[in-house]
Motif scaffolding. Structure first.
Motif, PDB file in Angstrom:
ATOM      1  N   UNK A  75      33.496  44.770  48.599  1.00 45.08           N
ATOM      2  CA  UNK A  75      32.868  43.470  48.313  1.00 45.08           C
ATOM      3  C   UNK A  75      32.660  43.293  46.815  1.00 45.08           C
ATOM      4  N   UNK A  76      32.263  44.359  46.123  1.00 43.62           N
ATOM      5  CA  UNK A  76      32.072  44.259  44.683  1.00 43.62           C
ATOM      6  C   UNK A  76      33.402  43.985  43.981  1.00 43.62           C
ATOM      7  N   UNK A  77      34.477  44.600  44.456  1.00 42.56           N
ATOM      8  CA  UNK A  77      35.798  44.334  43.881  1.00 42.56           C
ATOM      9  C   UNK A  77      36.166  42.870  44.056  1.00 42.56           C
ATOM     10  N   UNK A  78      35.913  42.328  45.238  1.00 40.26           N
ATOM     11  CA  UNK A  78      36.223  40.919  45.481  1.00 40.26           C
ATOM     12  C   UNK A  78      35.383  39.995  44.599  1.00 40.26           C
ATOM     13  N   UNK A  79      34.109  40.354  44.399  1.00 38.16           N
ATOM     14  CA  UNK A  79      33.248  39.547  43.521  1.00 38.16           C
ATOM     15  C   UNK A  79      33.807  39.522  42.098  1.00 38.16           C
ATOM     16  N   UNK A  80      34.231  40.676  41.615  1.00 39.38           N
ATOM     17  CA  UNK A  80      34.777  40.757  40.260  1.00 39.38           C
ATOM     18  C   UNK A  80      36.092  39.992  40.156  1.00 39.38           C
ATOM     19  N   UNK A  81      36.903  40.038  41.202  1.00 38.24           N
ATOM     20  CA  UNK A  81      38.150  39.278  41.189  1.00 38.24           C
ATOM     21  C   UNK A  81      37.871  37.780  41.059  1.00 38.24           C
ATOM     22  N   UNK A  82      36.922  37.302  41.844  1.00 42.00           N
ATOM     23  CA  UNK A  82      36.589  35.884  41.798  1.00 42.00           C
ATOM     24  C   UNK A  82      36.048  35.483  40.432  1.00 42.00           C
ATOM     25  N   UNK A  83      35.258  36.358  39.823  1.00 48.58           N
ATOM     26  CA  UNK A  83      34.694  36.049  38.513  1.00 48.58           C
ATOM     27  C   UNK A  83      35.771  36.040  37.432  1.00 48.58           C
ATOM     28  N   UNK A  84      36.672  37.038  37.457  1.00 43.61           N
ATOM     29  CA  UNK A  84      37.725  37.123  36.446  1.00 43.61           C
ATOM     30  C   UNK A  84      38.660  35.920  36.522  1.00 43.61           C
ATOM     31  N   UNK A  85      38.898  35.408  37.705  1.00 45.99           N
ATOM     32  CA  UNK A  85      39.767  34.240  37.863  1.00 45.99           C
ATOM     33  C   UNK A  85      39.236  33.021  37.115  1.00 45.99           C
ATOM     34  N   UNK A  86      37.930  32.992  36.873  1.00 42.37           N
ATOM     35  CA  UNK A  86      37.315  31.849  36.193  1.00 42.37           C
ATOM     36  C   UNK A  86      37.100  32.072  34.707  1.00 42.37           C
ATOM     37  N   UNK A  87      37.568  33.199  34.170  1.00 38.51           N
ATOM     38  CA  UNK A  87      37.480  33.454  32.736  1.00 38.51           C
ATOM     39  C   UNK A  87      38.792  33.035  32.094  1.00 38.51           C
ATOM     40  N   UNK A  88      38.736  32.051  31.210  1.00 43.46           N
ATOM     41  CA  UNK A  88      39.950  31.455  30.665  1.00 43.46           C
ATOM     42  C   UNK A  88      40.830  32.494  29.966  1.00 43.46           C
ATOM     43  N   UNK A  89      40.229  33.387  29.194  1.00 41.14           N
ATOM     44  CA  UNK A  89      41.015  34.374  28.452  1.00 41.14           C
ATOM     45  C   UNK A  89      41.678  35.400  29.361  1.00 41.14           C
ATOM     46  N   UNK A  90      41.254  35.454  30.640  1.00 41.51           N
ATOM     47  CA  UNK A  90      41.817  36.415  31.583  1.00 41.51           C
ATOM     48  C   UNK A  90      42.578  35.727  32.706  1.00 41.51           C
ATOM     49  N   UNK A  91      42.998  34.510  32.458  1.00 41.32           N
ATOM     50  CA  UNK A  91      43.742  33.761  33.469  1.00 41.32           C
ATOM     51  C   UNK A  91      45.001  34.520  33.867  1.00 41.32           C
ATOM     52  N   UNK A  92      45.165  34.777  35.154  1.00 41.59           N
ATOM     53  CA  UNK A  92      46.336  35.488  35.652  1.00 41.59           C
ATOM     54  C   UNK A  92      46.172  36.991  35.709  1.00 41.59           C
ATOM     55  N   UNK A  93      45.053  37.520  35.202  1.00 42.77           N
ATOM     56  CA  UNK A  93      44.823  38.961  35.235  1.00 42.77           C
ATOM     57  C   UNK A  93      44.453  39.409  36.650  1.00 42.77           C
ATOM     58  N   UNK A  94      44.662  40.684  36.924  1.00 45.57           N
ATOM     59  CA  UNK A  94      44.297  41.243  38.222  1.00 45.57           C
ATOM     60  C   UNK A  94      43.216  42.298  38.050  1.00 45.57           C
ATOM     61  N   UNK A  95      42.391  42.449  39.075  1.00 47.21           N
ATOM     62  CA  UNK A  95      41.308  43.439  39.084  1.00 47.21           C
ATOM     63  C   UNK A  95      41.724  44.565  40.014  1.00 47.21           C
ATOM     64  N   UNK A  96      41.885  45.772  39.467  1.00 46.80           N
ATOM     65  CA  UNK A  96      42.434  46.881  40.241  1.00 46.80           C
ATOM     66  C   UNK A  96      41.552  48.127  40.089  1.00 46.80           C
ATOM     67  N   UNK A  97      41.078  48.688  41.191  1.00 47.40           N
ATOM     68  CA  UNK A  97      40.236  49.892  41.117  1.00 47.40           C
ATOM     69  C   UNK A  97      41.067  51.121  40.796  1.00 47.40           C
ATOM     70  N   UNK A  98      40.418  52.138  40.267  1.00 44.67           N
ATOM     71  CA  UNK A  98      41.060  53.430  40.050  1.00 44.67           C
ATOM     72  C   UNK A  98      39.963  54.483  40.090  1.00 44.67           C
ATOM     73  N   UNK A  99      40.220  55.672  39.584  1.00 43.11           N
ATOM     74  CA  UNK A  99      39.203  56.715  39.578  1.00 43.11           C
ATOM     75  C   UNK A  99      38.982  57.316  40.949  1.00 43.11           C
ATOM     76  N   UNK A 100      37.781  57.835  41.169  1.00 39.99           N
ATOM     77  CA  UNK A 100      37.480  58.588  42.386  1.00 39.99           C
ATOM     78  C   UNK A 100      37.592  57.747  43.648  1.00 39.99           C
ATOM     79  N   UNK A 101      37.418  56.424  43.528  1.00 38.88           N
ATOM     80  CA  UNK A 101      37.525  55.561  44.698  1.00 38.88           C
ATOM     81  C   UNK A 101      38.955  55.544  45.220  1.00 38.88           C
TER      82      UNK A 101
END
Length: 470
Positions: free
Chosen positions: A30-56
């Motif tokens: 759910x937190x990943x989805x929240x961050x995806x929705x937020x990043x989509x509305x940041x003009x400088x990050x238009x088209x960027x993707x939110x991708x987890x890594x690390x221990x998860x």
């Protein structure tokens, strides 16, 4: 109950207590989805993707583990690059968006790190680190996940070692101690240097410098790395002449602690190389000289980078002392369970361990292979939770979980069973790899001319999927 039996029992109880619950998986998705929705509305990050890594992604996180996020910038089908100043500017935009949205606490901007990071505590009290274009971190996480396919004891040891390090306050790179990645590499190294070895030198899994190979078309670069690792892991698992280490978890843990008791004195002359699987003399090692670090734990996927570069000389003394104190307690003849628990985990974790049922003492065999019955160990969410999360376009847990769940949550089968399964179906990279790739391609392409063909996409299959799911 003798010392080894007591420790074996306690370690299993700790693992049951720290393994993520169903809601831990759900909250992170759910937190990943929240961050995806937020990043989509940041003009400088238009088209960027939110991708987890690390221990998860590597499946090496506990109930209280952090969540690492990489915001990958759009660059057609090619691997994107960005300078540090530009990354800092983008992270500042993310910081402002988080502050404006509200509900995010403890925002901290780490600007002087090798990789700039924005830290915060999100909803559900999950600590999160955001970086920009950290594709190398994503690939390292996947390889650690694949390494667990060789022997499932690797995951247990990493979780236990990280909890132990936190209990002794030596798992904080900002304070000059060991970060979680270097602790995982220490476990890799221990599994390479025990007798008989459990893991091979990592150059036998990926012989090159993985980070250097992440260039050009992203799908092609990832596919090359994934296929190379899959081929070599298959070869290792199917090698019937390979000696099998039958040490129990408690024996492996004690030998791990013993191995690094003299780390402070040894570090001045030798470095730890999971890539070659052996101690390496620093003097004369042209990859490492000039020596500027207190301790050297070579990153096997980014040689000659030092994964423990943040460790200070003062803290290295504390680290060695923690190893020595723990070893003395573990081999003591008059130890008790409370003392063992307080040595291995922090107080807030020990409360959960104390409430964990004792269970059947014979669930974990002395031959060190994984238990056949551990119904109480919730390593993955149930299938219905997975389906719900996938319906939300969240990244699914690795498909190995579904095999575990269909086997009543039994952990990775013994080596012999792995070999039989591998003879029927080769090892493939995590199922999430191609799901992520397909999503990236769909969201990053601005025109049909830029869209890579289906043949160029990473094609992977689930690992060890049971017949009922085929």
């Amino acid at each position: 109950m003798n010392g080894y039996s007591l420790l074996e029992h306690t370690l299993r109880n700790i693992l049951r207590s720290i393994n993520p619950l169903d809601e831990d998986w759900s909250m992170r998705f759910q937190l990943i989805d929240e961050l995806r929705a937020m990043v989509e509305n940041i003009e400088s990050l238009r088209g960027a993707t939110v991708e987890p890594f690390g221990s998860f992604v590597s499946n090496l996180f506990t109930r209280w583990g952090d969540l690492d996020i990489s915001i990958e910038l759009p660059n057609g089908s090619y691997i994107s690059s960005a300078g540090k100043k530009y990354k800092l500017s983008l992270l500042e935009d993310v910081r402002k968006a988080l502050k404006a949205k509200g509900g995010y606490r403890k925002l901290q901007f780490i600007t002087n790190a090798r990789v700039p990071i924005l830290k915060f505590q999100g909803n559900y009290n999950i600590s999160c680190d955001i970086s920009i274009n950290n594709l190398s971190g994503q690939m390292k996480s996947k390889i650690l996940y694949w390494i667990n396919m060789i022997d499932g004891r690797f995951r247990d040891m990493v979780l236990l070692v990280k909890e132990w390090a936190k209990a002794h306050n030596i798992n904080d790179s900002k304070a000059g101690t060991l970060n979680s990645y270097s602790l995982s590499l220490l476990v890799v190294f221990h599994f390479q240097t025990c007798v008989p070895a459990i893991l091979p030198p990592l150059k036998e899994i990926y012989p090159g410098n993985m980070v250097d190979d992440l260039t050009g078309v992203r799908a092609s670069a990832e596919k090359f790395i994934e296929e190379t690792c899959a081929t070599n892991i298959n070869r290792l698992i199917l090698n019937k002449s390979r000696a099998i280490n039958k040490s129990s978890l408690s024996e492996l843990f004690i030998s791990f602690i013993a191995k690094f008791c003299d780390i402070s004195s040894k570090a001045s002359a030798q470095g730890i190389s999971p890539f070659t699987g052996q101690w390496e003399d620093i003097e004369g090692n042209m990859r490492w000289l000039p020596k500027t670090y207190t301790i050297f734990v070579e990153d096997p996927f980014e040689q000659p980078a030092n994964a423990a570069r943040g460790v200070s000389s003062k803290q290295l003394t504390r680290i060695a002392e923690a190893f020595r104190r723990t070893h003395f307690m573990l081999i003591s003849s008059n130890q008790n369970q409370n003392e063992v628990i307080s040595t291995l985990v922090k107080p807030h974790v020990s409360k959960f361990v104390a409430r964990t049922p004792a269970g059947n003492q014979n669930n974990y065999s002395r031959n060190g292979l994984r238990p056949q019955v551990q119904a109480q160990r919730a390593i993955k969410p149930p299938l219905q939770v997975q389906h719900q999360l996938q319906a939300q376009r969240a990244i699914p847990p690795p498909m190995r979980a579904q095999h575990q769940l269909h086997a009543q949550r039994a952990v990775l089968p013994p080596i012999q069973a792995q070999i039989q399964l591998q003879a029927q179906r080769p090892v493939y990279p995590p199922f999430q790899a191609h799901r992520l790739q397909d999503k990236r391609v769909d969201r990053n392409q601005n025109s049909s001319a830029q869209r890579p063909t289906q043949a160029n996409r990473v094609q992977t299959q689930p690992i060890w999927r049971p017949k009922s799911d085929r």
